[in-house]
Motif scaffolding. Structure first.
Motif, PDB file in Angstrom:
ATOM      1  N   TYR A  55       5.006 -11.067   2.706  1.00 11.80           N
ATOM      2  CA  TYR A  55       3.903 -11.658   1.939  1.00 11.80           C
ATOM      3  C   TYR A  55       4.277 -12.830   1.048  1.00 11.80           C
ATOM      4  O   TYR A  55       3.402 -13.442   0.455  1.00 11.80           O
TER       5      TYR A  55
ATOM      6  N   ASN B 126      -1.164  -4.608  -5.945  1.00  6.29           N
ATOM      7  CA  ASN B 126      -2.366  -5.137  -6.589  1.00  6.29           C
ATOM      8  C   ASN B 126      -2.611  -4.492  -7.954  1.00  6.29           C
ATOM      9  O   ASN B 126      -3.164  -5.126  -8.852  1.00  6.29           O
TER      10      ASN B 126
ATOM     11  N   SER C  56       5.635   2.325   7.994  1.00  3.48           N
ATOM     12  CA  SER C  56       4.439   2.820   8.672  1.00  3.48           C
ATOM     13  C   SER C  56       3.217   2.096   8.113  1.00  3.48           C
ATOM     14  O   SER C  56       3.260   1.475   7.046  1.00  3.48           O
ATOM     15  N   GLU C  57       2.127   2.229   8.823  1.00  5.54           N
ATOM     16  CA  GLU C  57       0.881   1.604   8.381  1.00  5.54           C
ATOM     17  C   GLU C  57       0.451   2.164   7.020  1.00  5.54           C
ATOM     18  O   GLU C  57      -0.004   1.421   6.142  1.00  5.54           O
ATOM     19  N   ASP C  58       0.636   3.463   6.828  1.00  9.18           N
ATOM     20  CA  ASP C  58       0.289   4.094   5.543  1.00  9.18           C
ATOM     21  C   ASP C  58       1.146   3.547   4.413  1.00  9.18           C
ATOM     22  O   ASP C  58       0.654   3.286   3.312  1.00  9.18           O
ATOM     23  N   GLU C  59       2.456   3.364   4.685  1.00 10.90           N
ATOM     24  CA  GLU C  59       3.351   2.815   3.666  1.00 10.90           C
ATOM     25  C   GLU C  59       2.952   1.385   3.319  1.00 10.90           C
ATOM     26  O   GLU C  59       2.919   1.009   2.145  1.00 10.90           O
ATOM     27  N   GLU C  60       2.637   0.598   4.338  1.00  8.90           N
ATOM     28  CA  GLU C  60       2.233  -0.787   4.093  1.00  8.90           C
ATOM     29  C   GLU C  60       0.976  -0.850   3.247  1.00  8.90           C
ATOM     30  O   GLU C  60       0.887  -1.638   2.301  1.00  8.90           O
ATOM     31  N   THR C  61       0.008  -0.010   3.565  1.00  8.13           N
ATOM     32  CA  THR C  61      -1.239   0.031   2.802  1.00  8.13           C
ATOM     33  C   THR C  61      -0.974   0.428   1.354  1.00  8.13           C
ATOM     34  O   THR C  61      -1.496  -0.197   0.424  1.00  8.13           O
ATOM     35  N   LEU C  62      -0.146   1.444   1.170  1.00  5.95           N
ATOM     36  CA  LEU C  62       0.180   1.896  -0.183  1.00  5.95           C
ATOM     37  C   LEU C  62       0.906   0.811  -0.971  1.00  5.95           C
ATOM     38  O   LEU C  62       0.611   0.581  -2.147  1.00  5.95           O
TER      39      LEU C  62
ATOM     40  N   ARG D 166       0.683  -2.459  -0.568  1.00  5.97           N
ATOM     41  CA  ARG D 166      -0.297  -3.499  -0.931  1.00  5.97           C
ATOM     42  C   ARG D 166      -1.182  -3.047  -2.089  1.00  5.97           C
ATOM     43  O   ARG D 166      -1.418  -3.802  -3.034  1.00  5.97           O
ATOM     44  N   ARG D 167      -1.667  -1.810  -2.029  1.00  6.20           N
ATOM     45  CA  ARG D 167      -2.542  -1.302  -3.091  1.00  6.20           C
ATOM     46  C   ARG D 167      -1.805  -1.195  -4.418  1.00  6.20           C
ATOM     47  O   ARG D 167      -2.338  -1.575  -5.465  1.00  6.20           O
TER      48      ARG D 167
ATOM     49  N   TRP E 125       8.295  -6.788   1.016  1.00  9.95           N
ATOM     50  CA  TRP E 125       7.229  -7.601   0.446  1.00  9.95           C
ATOM     51  C   TRP E 125       7.558  -9.094   0.563  1.00  9.95           C
ATOM     52  O   TRP E 125       6.716  -9.888   0.965  1.00  9.95           O
TER      53      TRP E 125
END
Length: 74
Positions: free
Chosen positions: A70, A41, A29-35, A37-38, A66
């Protein structure tokens, strides 16, 4: 004949559930992808730590996601 129709319906339900399960395992999900990436980092390639923050996901799934999304070619 009713038994064969029921069996066919049951098979279709099982096939549908397996397909949904496979699809959801590989799609994030978009939320999982954002988490992801964060967290990446913050902690780098500590996939177990990242997976611990996303219920139902394994470190291997996240690492594979990943690397396919990426990873850079050198």
């Amino acid at each position: 004949m009713a038994d064969s129709e029921q069996s066919s319906t049951d098979d279709n339900i099982v096939d549908s559930q397996e397909e949904t399960s496979k699809k959801s395992k590989h799609e994030f999900s978009e939320d999982e992808e954002t988490l992801i990436r964060r967290m990446y980092n913050l902690v780098g390639e500590r996939w177990n730590l990242i997976a611990g923050r996303i219920p139902g996901r394994t470190a291997e799934e996240i690492e594979k996601y990943w690397n396919t999304r990426y990873a850079t070619s050198e």
